[in-house]
Design a protein around this motif. Structure first.
Motif, PDB file in Angstrom:
ATOM      1  N   MET A   1      38.486  47.826  42.358  1.00  0.00           N
ATOM      2  CA  MET A   1      37.770  49.024  41.973  1.00  0.00           C
ATOM      3  C   MET A   1      36.346  48.930  42.530  1.00  0.00           C
ATOM      4  SD  MET A   1      36.763  50.446  38.136  1.00  0.00           S
ATOM      5  CE  MET A   1      38.426  50.669  37.603  1.00  0.00           C
ATOM      6  N   ASN A   2      35.808  50.047  42.955  1.00  0.00           N
ATOM      7  CA  ASN A   2      34.428  50.102  43.409  1.00  0.00           C
ATOM      8  C   ASN A   2      33.546  50.528  42.241  1.00  0.00           C
ATOM      9  OD1 ASN A   2      35.240  49.478  46.012  1.00  0.00           O
ATOM     10  ND2 ASN A   2      35.371  51.616  46.619  1.00  0.00           N
ATOM     11  N   ILE A   3      32.585  49.683  41.913  1.00  0.00           N
ATOM     12  CA  ILE A   3      31.706  49.938  40.766  1.00  0.00           C
ATOM     13  C   ILE A   3      30.273  50.053  41.253  1.00  0.00           C
ATOM     14  CG2 ILE A   3      30.799  48.994  38.612  1.00  0.00           C
ATOM     15  CD1 ILE A   3      33.532  47.682  38.180  1.00  0.00           C
ATOM     16  N   LEU A   4      29.605  51.113  40.807  1.00  0.00           N
ATOM     17  CA  LEU A   4      28.201  51.336  41.124  1.00  0.00           C
ATOM     18  C   LEU A   4      27.403  51.270  39.835  1.00  0.00           C
ATOM     19  CD1 LEU A   4      25.991  52.094  43.189  1.00  0.00           C
ATOM     20  CD2 LEU A   4      26.498  54.504  42.666  1.00  0.00           C
ATOM     21  N   ILE A   5      26.451  50.340  39.790  1.00  0.00           N
ATOM     22  CA  ILE A   5      25.559  50.217  38.637  1.00  0.00           C
ATOM     23  C   ILE A   5      24.250  50.909  38.990  1.00  0.00           C
ATOM     24  CG2 ILE A   5      24.304  48.633  37.131  1.00  0.00           C
ATOM     25  CD1 ILE A   5      26.506  46.533  37.715  1.00  0.00           C
ATOM     26  N   ASN A  31      36.166  43.158  41.214  1.00  0.00           N
ATOM     27  CA  ASN A  31      35.785  44.448  41.789  1.00  0.00           C
ATOM     28  C   ASN A  31      34.753  44.275  42.889  1.00  0.00           C
ATOM     29  OD1 ASN A  31      37.098  46.183  39.556  1.00  0.00           O
ATOM     30  ND2 ASN A  31      35.785  44.782  38.414  1.00  0.00           N
ATOM     31  N   THR A  32      34.508  45.344  43.614  1.00  0.00           N
ATOM     32  CA  THR A  32      33.402  45.396  44.562  1.00  0.00           C
ATOM     33  C   THR A  32      32.275  46.144  43.860  1.00  0.00           C
ATOM     34  OG1 THR A  32      34.964  45.496  46.395  1.00  0.00           O
ATOM     35  CG2 THR A  32      32.686  46.132  46.857  1.00  0.00           C
ATOM     36  N   VAL A  33      31.107  45.526  43.780  1.00  0.00           N
ATOM     37  CA  VAL A  33      30.014  46.057  42.965  1.00  0.00           C
ATOM     38  C   VAL A  33      28.767  46.257  43.815  1.00  0.00           C
ATOM     39  CG1 VAL A  33      28.578  45.680  40.912  1.00  0.00           C
ATOM     40  CG2 VAL A  33      30.926  44.793  40.971  1.00  0.00           C
ATOM     41  N   HIS A  76      33.851  53.891  39.499  1.00  0.00           N
ATOM     42  CA  HIS A  76      33.281  53.754  38.155  1.00  0.00           C
ATOM     43  C   HIS A  76      31.768  53.606  38.273  1.00  0.00           C
ATOM     44  CE1 HIS A  76      33.487  52.695  33.881  1.00  0.00           C
ATOM     45  NE2 HIS A  76      32.613  51.741  34.131  1.00  0.00           N
ATOM     46  N   LEU A  77      31.034  54.366  37.467  1.00  0.00           N
ATOM     47  CA  LEU A  77      29.574  54.297  37.426  1.00  0.00           C
ATOM     48  C   LEU A  77      29.146  53.632  36.125  1.00  0.00           C
ATOM     49  CD1 LEU A  77      28.791  57.998  38.457  1.00  0.00           C
ATOM     50  CD2 LEU A  77      28.939  56.012  39.969  1.00  0.00           C
ATOM     51  N   ILE A  78      28.120  52.787  36.202  1.00  0.00           N
ATOM     52  CA  ILE A  78      27.550  52.179  35.002  1.00  0.00           C
ATOM     53  C   ILE A  78      26.049  52.445  35.019  1.00  0.00           C
ATOM     54  CG2 ILE A  78      27.152  50.082  33.675  1.00  0.00           C
ATOM     55  CD1 ILE A  78      29.668  48.890  34.967  1.00  0.00           C
ATOM     56  N   PHE A  79      25.573  53.148  33.998  1.00  0.00           N
ATOM     57  CA  PHE A  79      24.143  53.414  33.838  1.00  0.00           C
ATOM     58  C   PHE A  79      23.603  52.444  32.791  1.00  0.00           C
ATOM     59  CE2 PHE A  79      25.998  57.302  35.355  1.00  0.00           C
ATOM     60  CZ  PHE A  79      25.047  57.856  36.185  1.00  0.00           C
ATOM     61  N   LEU A 189      37.208  45.477  33.484  1.00  0.00           N
ATOM     62  CA  LEU A 189      37.227  46.595  34.442  1.00  0.00           C
ATOM     63  C   LEU A 189      37.928  46.173  35.725  1.00  0.00           C
ATOM     64  CD1 LEU A 189      33.666  48.169  34.193  1.00  0.00           C
ATOM     65  CD2 LEU A 189      35.824  49.270  33.615  1.00  0.00           C
ATOM     66  N   SER A 190      38.941  46.872  36.101  1.00  0.00           N
ATOM     67  CA  SER A 190      39.609  46.637  37.378  1.00  0.00           C
ATOM     68  C   SER A 190      40.495  47.824  37.692  1.00  0.00           C
ATOM     69  CB  SER A 190      40.428  45.343  37.357  1.00  0.00           C
ATOM     70  OG  SER A 190      41.449  45.417  36.399  1.00  0.00           O
ATOM     71  N   ALA A 191      40.879  47.917  38.925  1.00  0.00           N
ATOM     72  CA  ALA A 191      41.677  49.055  39.394  1.00  0.00           C
ATOM     73  C   ALA A 191      43.028  49.107  38.713  1.00  0.00           C
ATOM     74  CB  ALA A 191      41.859  48.990  40.898  1.00  0.00           C
TER      75      ALA A 191
END
Length: 191
Positions: A1-5, A31-33, A76-79, A189-191
């Motif tokens: 999963m691609n995760i953007l913080i 994941n790729t973060v 997935h976005l994490i704020f 968290l994972s795809a």
């Protein structure tokens, strides 16, 4: 999963930064973060509209193109941010104003907004000194505002909000427990 913080806190030795580190360590296992550290990047939160920059063209703005590309890349976005004076840091509000623009994050079908960022999920992680009861009685919850008025309108419906209230009154065990919870949740968290 691609995760953007998307991270908004200026102190690299504070508790909120430790939350970032724990979530990053948990998510990067499977994941790729990528991380957007708004303060580290000196993100300019000031909106400017003039003859060259028109509101109707914000989805094409070259200054924010890299952020739109990263949001599109992410599943997935994490704020992560503190609540200050009942709201999110100005730098994060400016990021949302500039990046989650009409034509990119949403459009209108008649008079109703239609989200364009469907198929994504998100977390919101907030910290604050105010006790939970005070927040419920006297303040708007900016985690909830971000969830309902920004992310949901943008088509992101699967949103979890983790909040740590009464920061100044917590002991070391309570703080460590929240960090552990964030690491464990991030590890799942994972795809």
């Amino acid at each position: 999963m691609n995760i953007l913080i998307i991270y908004a806190y200026p102190n690299t030795t504070g508790y909120t930064h430790t939350i970032l580190n724990n979530i990053h360590q948990g998510t990067e296992q499977q994941n790729t973060v990528k991380i957007i550290d708004l303060y580290k990047e000196n993100f300019d939160p000031v909106l400017v509209f003039n003859e060259q920059k028109k509101r109707k063209n914000m989805q094409f703005d070259e200054e924010t193109a890299i952020y739109r590309e990263q949001i599109l890349w992410a599943n997935h976005l994490i704020f992560i941010f503190p609540i200050w004076w009942g709201g999110m840091p100005a730098i994060l509000k400016g990021f949302i104003d500039k990046v989650f623009s009409k034509g990119f994050a949403y459009k209108y079908k008649g008079s109703l907004p239609v989200g364009l960022l469907k198929e994504k999920s998100a977390w919101i992680v907030t910290t604050e000194d105010a006790p939970k009861w005070y927040k419920k009685l006297f303040q708007q919850d900016y985690g909830t505002i971000l969830k309902k008025q920004v992310l949901n309108m943008s088509g992101i419906k699967k949103v979890k909000h983790y909040s740590l209230s009464s920061m100044k009154n917590l002991n070391d065990t309570q703080r460590k427990n929240f960090l552990q919870k964030m690491f464990e949740q991030a590890s799942k968290l994972s795809a």
